[in-house]
Write an enzyme that holds these catalytic residues in place. Structure first.
Site, short mmCIF file in Angstrom:
data_model
loop_
_atom_site.label_atom_id
_atom_site.label_comp_id
_atom_site.label_asym_id
_atom_site.label_seq_id
_atom_site.Cartn_x
_atom_site.Cartn_y
_atom_site.Cartn_z
N GLU A 1 -0.78 8.02 -7.11
CA GLU A 1 -0.71 9.48 -7.19
C GLU A 1 0.11 9.92 -8.39
O GLU A 1 -0.23 10.88 -9.08
CB GLU A 1 -0.14 10.08 -5.91
CG GLU A 1 -0.15 11.59 -5.97
CD GLU A 1 -0.22 12.28 -4.63
OE1 GLU A 1 -0.19 13.52 -4.65
OE2 GLU A 1 -0.30 11.62 -3.60
N ALA B 1 0.83 -1.20 0.00
CA ALA B 1 0.00 0.00 0.00
C ALA B 1 0.87 1.26 0.00
O ALA B 1 0.53 2.26 -0.64
CB ALA B 1 -0.95 0.00 1.20
N GLY C 1 2.09 1.59 -3.44
CA GLY C 1 0.90 1.76 -4.29
C GLY C 1 0.31 3.14 -4.20
O GLY C 1 -0.18 3.70 -5.19
N ASP C 2 0.35 3.74 -3.02
CA ASP C 2 -0.13 5.11 -2.83
C ASP C 2 0.66 6.06 -3.73
O ASP C 2 0.09 6.91 -4.42
CB ASP C 2 0.00 5.50 -1.36
CG ASP C 2 -0.37 6.94 -1.09
OD1 ASP C 2 -1.47 7.36 -1.49
OD2 ASP C 2 0.43 7.65 -0.46
N ALA C 3 1.97 5.92 -3.72
CA ALA C 3 2.82 6.78 -4.53
C ALA C 3 2.60 6.53 -6.02
O ALA C 3 2.54 7.48 -6.82
CB ALA C 3 4.29 6.56 -4.17
#
Length: 152
Positions: free
Chosen positions: A45, A37, A40-42
């Site tokens: 975005e 995660a 994955g967040d980066a």
């Protein structure tokens, strides 16, 4: 966003990723769902920001507002409602591991259910990115943004 624009973005991003970004070979399943995660967040975005910048060269504060509206936990939770039926068994497993992971932080502007669902979504993004399955990653993001009627 227009489907043709998104398709062009997918092709361009895949081309971009083939060059300078070199990831080590590893067993992606060895990573914790929260680590997936995290990356994955980066990745999510970056995909959103890239799409917005390529769509229009505009003021940074406008870009930031548009991106923030797309990458927050509430928006990601809504995307999961669209994407879950499209997940492979493996992606669904990663999603559930991410959603159910014990996180010691929480979103500032989201409820716990949205935050957990968003964490699961980000885990899938991280998993696909680290697997180098960028085409699938971008396909799911496109479906999530445009809805299932735009499936390739």
């Amino acid at each position: 966003m227009d489907k043709n624009i998104i398709d062009r973005e997918i092709e361009q991003m895949m081309s971009d990723l083939e060059g300078p970004v070199v990831l080590p070979d590893f067993g992606v399943k060895q990573y914790s769902p929260l680590t997936l995660a995290y990356i994955g967040d980066a990745v999510f975005e970056l995909v959103i920001r890239t799409m917005l910048v390529r769509e229009a060269n505009t003021a940074v504060n406008k870009l930031h507002r548009r991106a923030s509206g797309m990458v927050n936990a509430g928006a990601q939770s809504k995307m999961i409602g669209i994407l879950e039926p499209y997940f492979t068994e493996e992606e669904a497993s990663v999603y559930h591991r991410g959603r159910n992971a014990k996180a010691y932080t929480h979103a500032k502007n989201a409820g716990i259910q949205d935050y957990r669902r968003a964490t699961g979504f980000e885990a899938v993004c991280g998993y696909l990115y680290l697997k180098k399955d960028w085409k699938r990653l971008l396909e799911l993001i496109r479906i999530g943004l445009e809805g299932p009627e735009h499936e390739a």
